[in-house]
Write an enzyme that holds these catalytic residues in place. Structure first.
Site, PDB file in Angstrom:
ATOM      1  N   GLY A  46      -9.044  -5.282  55.377  1.00 28.96           N
ATOM      2  CA  GLY A  46      -8.949  -5.314  53.905  1.00 28.96           C
ATOM      3  C   GLY A  46      -9.191  -6.729  53.399  1.00 28.96           C
ATOM      4  O   GLY A  46      -8.665  -7.129  52.358  1.00 28.96           O
ATOM      5  N   GLY A 101     -10.445  -7.678  49.696  1.00 30.30           N
ATOM      6  CA  GLY A 101      -9.636  -7.304  48.537  1.00 30.30           C
ATOM      7  C   GLY A 101      -9.001  -8.497  47.835  1.00 30.30           C
ATOM      8  O   GLY A 101      -9.244  -9.660  48.184  1.00 30.30           O
ATOM      9  N   GLN A 102      -8.151  -8.196  46.850  1.00 31.76           N
ATOM     10  CA  GLN A 102      -7.547  -9.251  46.031  1.00 31.76           C
ATOM     11  C   GLN A 102      -6.740 -10.231  46.892  1.00 31.76           C
ATOM     12  O   GLN A 102      -6.863 -11.439  46.745  1.00 31.76           O
ATOM     13  CB  GLN A 102      -6.634  -8.631  44.949  1.00 31.76           C
ATOM     14  CG  GLN A 102      -6.184  -9.643  43.909  1.00 31.76           C
ATOM     15  CD  GLN A 102      -5.052  -9.149  43.013  1.00 31.76           C
ATOM     16  OE1 GLN A 102      -4.489  -8.076  43.227  1.00 31.76           O
ATOM     17  NE2 GLN A 102      -4.698  -9.940  42.021  1.00 31.76           N
ATOM     18  N   ASP A 119     -13.466  -5.205  56.626  1.00 30.35           N
ATOM     19  CA  ASP A 119     -13.243  -4.370  55.430  1.00 30.35           C
ATOM     20  C   ASP A 119     -14.304  -3.276  55.448  1.00 30.35           C
ATOM     21  O   ASP A 119     -15.218  -3.291  56.294  1.00 30.35           O
ATOM     22  CB  ASP A 119     -13.398  -5.251  54.159  1.00 30.35           C
ATOM     23  CG  ASP A 119     -12.718  -4.633  52.936  1.00 30.35           C
ATOM     24  OD1 ASP A 119     -13.120  -3.530  52.531  1.00 30.35           O
ATOM     25  OD2 ASP A 119     -11.789  -5.248  52.398  1.00 30.35           O
ATOM     26  N   ASP A 154     -13.613   0.321  59.490  1.00 22.63           N
ATOM     27  CA  ASP A 154     -12.740   1.280  58.798  1.00 22.63           C
ATOM     28  C   ASP A 154     -11.448   1.391  59.604  1.00 22.63           C
ATOM     29  O   ASP A 154     -11.489   1.735  60.796  1.00 22.63           O
ATOM     30  CB  ASP A 154     -13.474   2.641  58.732  1.00 22.63           C
ATOM     31  CG  ASP A 154     -12.682   3.663  57.934  1.00 22.63           C
ATOM     32  OD1 ASP A 154     -11.480   3.448  57.696  1.00 22.63           O
ATOM     33  OD2 ASP A 154     -13.286   4.692  57.574  1.00 22.63           O
ATOM     34  N   TYR A 197       1.676   6.395  45.874  1.00 21.67           N
ATOM     35  CA  TYR A 197       1.594   5.046  46.450  1.00 21.67           C
ATOM     36  C   TYR A 197       2.983   4.587  46.913  1.00 21.67           C
ATOM     37  O   TYR A 197       3.161   4.130  48.048  1.00 21.67           O
ATOM     38  CB  TYR A 197       1.039   4.110  45.381  1.00 21.67           C
ATOM     39  CG  TYR A 197       0.979   2.649  45.735  1.00 21.67           C
ATOM     40  CD1 TYR A 197       0.097   2.168  46.702  1.00 21.67           C
ATOM     41  CD2 TYR A 197       1.778   1.713  45.067  1.00 21.67           C
ATOM     42  CE1 TYR A 197       0.023   0.808  46.992  1.00 21.67           C
ATOM     43  CE2 TYR A 197       1.709   0.357  45.351  1.00 21.67           C
ATOM     44  CZ  TYR A 197       0.830  -0.087  46.313  1.00 21.67           C
ATOM     45  OH  TYR A 197       0.756  -1.437  46.597  1.00 21.67           O
ATOM     46  N   LYS A 250       4.496   3.791  50.624  1.00 24.53           N
ATOM     47  CA  LYS A 250       5.064   2.483  50.981  1.00 24.53           C
ATOM     48  C   LYS A 250       6.483   2.627  51.559  1.00 24.53           C
ATOM     49  O   LYS A 250       6.819   1.949  52.531  1.00 24.53           O
ATOM     50  CB  LYS A 250       5.086   1.550  49.761  1.00 24.53           C
ATOM     51  CG  LYS A 250       3.697   1.058  49.320  1.00 24.53           C
ATOM     52  CD  LYS A 250       3.023   0.202  50.379  1.00 24.53           C
ATOM     53  CE  LYS A 250       1.717  -0.392  49.912  1.00 24.53           C
ATOM     54  NZ  LYS A 250       0.963  -1.051  50.988  1.00 24.53           N
TER      55      LYS A 250
END
Ligand code: NAD
Ligand code: SER
Length: 317
Positions: free
Chosen positions: A8, A11-12, A34, A52, A143, A147
């Site tokens: 990832g 990402g941000q 990613d 992936d 979500y 988590k």
């Protein structure tokens, strides 16, 4: 020697964490992966690959081939996007984490795993002010459910298989390098882009919706502090609360007006309002401060200044 895999990385968080870890461990030891190609500063300076997290076979090959010793697993579908594709989001968030935990169980060379949780583990029955480390966690979003389940699995793998997995419940993260990936706290980044581009912003949350937030540099520092702490310092093996600063859309728009006096904000709340109302307004992170020393240094005034400068520079380029 450490070899670190980031999943990832485009990402941000990944786009900034990868660069921070490369400064510590050296470009060639931090592997950015990613589903999409990461930014140029990541892909030019060090190893990267399209990978992936759900492709277990390739994941195992990649980890063995590059002698990976630590994994930062950041890939997930965030809160508002997950409500649009609940089953797919559950599968990506849960299967991805289980692949990583199992990998760490099977490959003894993997010494540490980082996996982020979120303020989304809390729900409408949680006390919303100064939310404690240990409290009611009855999330109402897919979500949040993924988590809280993830946190329980992390603790389970630590207790039953000795996997050194560490986690933080990040608040909403504020940054300009990479735009956020479909969360409920995204308004607090979008507002800066629209302030610079058009001088106005239509907010999808109500004026007085308070949420805990954190500037990215503080979140990266906290992540590194947690991962570098001695194992015996890590007393919480589910996930640590991280406080940050608490503000509302009205607060942030007043800060922006100090720099752009004609800035205008209007409110048109959508389904994300209900998600925001189910999350804490502020977080108690005493436990993280005591155990491994997290610290929030960037308050709303400085955050606003840094965001406006960063977004302006990015849009000019
Ligand atoms: P993001 O959406 O910006 O980035 C996630 C990255 O994962 C994307 O680049 C995406 O392409 C990649 N990805 C998605 N599915 C993948 C797959 N199957 N295999 C490999 N890569 C895949 O998210 P982010 O904001 O950087 O968040 C990273 C982690 O931190 C997530 O677990 C998120 O839940 C958590 N978190 C983020 C925030 C926040 O405010 N940004 C707050 C709390 C927790
Ligand atoms: N920023 C994230 C979201 O809004 C919180 O985990 O989804």
């Amino acid at each position: 020697m450490e070899n670190i895999l980031i999943i990832g990385a485009a990402g941000q968080i990944g786009s900034e964490l990868t660069l921070a870890l490369r400064k510590i461990y050296g470009n060639e030891h931090v592997f950015a992966t990613d589903l999409i190609k990461p930014s140029k500063d990541i892909s030019k300076e060090g190893p990267w690959a399209i990978l992936d997290v759900l492709d277990n076979k390739r994941l195992v090959h990649y980890v063995i081939r590059h002698k990976i010793t630590q994994i930062y697993h950041l890939a997930a579908v965030l809160s508002s996007n997950a409500e649009r594709i609940p089953i797919q989001a559950w599968n990506i968030n849960m299967d991805g984490l289980m692949n990583i935990l199992d990998l760490a169980k099977e490959i003894p060379e993997i010494k540490k795993v980082f996996w982020p949780s979120s303020i989304a583990v809390f729900g409408p029955t949680t006390p919303r002010q100064n939310t404690p480390q240990l409290t009611i966690t009855e999330p109402s979003t897919v979500y949040g459910i993924s988590k809280i389940a993830g946190e329980r699995w992390c603790e389970y793998y630590y207790k039953n298989y000795g996997i050194d997995v560490r986690s933080i419940r990040y608040p909403g993260l504020i940054s300009y390098k990479t735009e956020p990936g479909g969360g409920t706290t995204d308004y607090a980044v979008e507002i800066f882009y629209e302030a610079v581009r058009t001088g106005k912003y239509e907010c999808f949350l109500e004026k007085d919706t308070y949420l805990p937030m954190m500037f990215m540099s503080d979140a990266i520092q906290a992540t590194i502090n947690l991962m570098e702490a001695k194992p015996e310092k890590i007393k919480v093996r589910s996930s640590y609360n991280l406080g940050g600063v608490s503000f509302s859309p009205d607060d942030i728009s007043k800060e922006i007006k100090k720099h752009i006096p004609d800035f205008e904000i209007t409110y048109n709340p959508d389904f994300r309002q209900q998600i925001a109302e189910s999350w804490p307004e502020s977080i108690d992170d005493k436990k993280a401060q005591e155990d491994w020393g997290c610290k929030t240094t960037v308050e709303i005034e400085e955050m606003t200044k840094l965001m406006l400068e960063g977004v302006k520079e990015k849009l000019t380029k």
